[in-house]
Design a protein around this motif. Sequence first.
Motif, PDB file in Angstrom:
ATOM      1  N   LYS A 130      -0.496  19.129 -45.993  1.00 20.38           N
ATOM      2  CA  LYS A 130       0.422  18.471 -46.922  1.00 20.38           C
ATOM      3  C   LYS A 130       0.888  19.353 -48.074  1.00 20.38           C
ATOM      4  O   LYS A 130       1.825  19.001 -48.787  1.00 20.38           O
ATOM      5  CB  LYS A 130      -0.231  17.208 -47.491  1.00 20.38           C
ATOM      6  CG  LYS A 130      -0.196  16.066 -46.510  1.00 20.38           C
ATOM      7  CD  LYS A 130       1.229  15.620 -46.308  1.00 20.38           C
ATOM      8  CE  LYS A 130       1.315  14.546 -45.250  1.00 20.38           C
ATOM      9  NZ  LYS A 130       2.691  14.100 -45.036  1.00 20.38           N
ATOM     10  N   GLY A 174       0.251  15.206 -34.469  1.00 19.71           N
ATOM     11  CA  GLY A 174      -0.062  13.862 -34.951  1.00 19.71           C
ATOM     12  C   GLY A 174       1.088  13.305 -35.779  1.00 19.71           C
ATOM     13  O   GLY A 174       1.819  14.046 -36.435  1.00 19.71           O
ATOM     14  N   ALA A 175       1.213  11.970 -35.740  1.00 19.45           N
ATOM     15  CA  ALA A 175       2.323  11.320 -36.452  1.00 19.45           C
ATOM     16  C   ALA A 175       1.798  10.429 -37.575  1.00 19.45           C
ATOM     17  O   ALA A 175       1.150   9.415 -37.327  1.00 19.45           O
ATOM     18  CB  ALA A 175       3.145  10.483 -35.478  1.00 19.45           C
ATOM     19  N   THR A 182       5.478  11.455 -39.987  1.00 21.05           N
ATOM     20  CA  THR A 182       6.204  12.210 -38.944  1.00 21.05           C
ATOM     21  C   THR A 182       6.940  13.436 -39.498  1.00 21.05           C
ATOM     22  O   THR A 182       7.774  14.010 -38.813  1.00 21.05           O
ATOM     23  CB  THR A 182       7.165  11.343 -38.077  1.00 21.05           C
ATOM     24  OG1 THR A 182       8.300  10.941 -38.851  1.00 21.05           O
ATOM     25  CG2 THR A 182       6.474  10.132 -37.486  1.00 21.05           C
ATOM     26  N   ASP A 204      -6.320  18.982 -41.277  1.00 24.06           N
ATOM     27  CA  ASP A 204      -7.276  19.298 -42.349  1.00 24.06           C
ATOM     28  C   ASP A 204      -8.676  19.503 -41.790  1.00 24.06           C
ATOM     29  O   ASP A 204      -8.923  19.312 -40.607  1.00 24.06           O
ATOM     30  CB  ASP A 204      -7.246  18.239 -43.479  1.00 24.06           C
ATOM     31  CG  ASP A 204      -7.731  16.863 -43.060  1.00 24.06           C
ATOM     32  OD1 ASP A 204      -8.089  16.681 -41.882  1.00 24.06           O
ATOM     33  OD2 ASP A 204      -7.761  15.960 -43.927  1.00 24.06           O
TER      34      ASP A 204
END
Length: 331
Positions: A41, A176-177, A180, A293
């Motif tokens: 992120k 992974g969503a 998105t 992560d």
Amino acid sequence: MPIIRTPQEFNEEDLFVDLREMYGYPIYLKCEGFNFAGSVKLKAAASMVEAAERSGLLHRDSILIESSSGNLGMALSVIAAVKGYRFVCVVDPRTNLSTRQLIESLGGEVHMITEPTGGGGFLGARLDHVRSLCDADPRYLWLNQHANPNNWRAHYRTTAPAIDHRFPQLELLFVGAGTTGTLMGCARYFKEHNPGVTVVAVDSVGSVTFGGEPGLRMLPGLGAGVRPALLDEDYVDDVVHVPEIDTIRTCHTLARGGFLFGGSTGTVVSGALKWLARNRPGQDVTAVAISPDQGDRYLDTIYQTNWVRDIYGLDALELPAEPDAVASGVH
Ligand SMILES: Cc1ncc(COP(=O)(O)O)c(C=O)c1O
């Protein structure tokens, strides 16, 4: 060796774990947890803040606000701290305690939502809270990771080209969503630059993102109670859904191999193995999966025996005897 002045300048782009020995399939796991926010992120946070600065929306007395299951909040805390902005993070009870403490340690303010809304789950309730604060005070600036194109652009500019550069023969990409953002940035990049790559979205059972029935989900990161505005399914070749019990088992198996990853890594690896067992059994393919992560923020959930047993039952703590049992799609 990189020398940096701000935390967002450092992102490890060239670290892949080869899972072939563990699972029998040559999945290369791209590790996005090695930066100063500890997750993928940081890229979206930096991209959205810099775009808001360029457009003049963000100024000295602005208060950044965001709804986050944790990792974006942590990343925005890092960026807000280095740039001197105030930051409010709206979370729900699925956010790990340590993530909340990290946000506060960096100077962020945490607002905890304790009740889901009828139709929109916890995410709907978090968004309602954000909107009410923005309506009440014009200093609030909501970057809105769920709809902000600078979220997916970060991955279009960095994550996808790094994968393409390292694996020019790539055949399959598993992403992974959540919002998105990662999925759409990578999917758009490969459709434009290397359209032979099959992009498979991995979602959790209970998420409505790809039209599934809403259901209880305890792990933060992947899945949504509201369909993400960024999603354009035309760019996504296939979708695989993973029940949380499989996420837990996969995280525990990876940990036995010395790799302590976060929940969505378990989901993505589990989904990739299932998809490969169903669609490419026994084939030698070049596949990359993205790990958002590491596992140290999940010590009181995924890696806590009582928590796992109380929520998923004792079965969740049993690992497959042979790694091959996983690769052949047994669970
Ligand atoms: C641990 C974790 N995994 C996966 C995701 C999903 O990434 P995206 O929002 O880009 O879909 C997030 C996003 O918050 C996350 O924190």
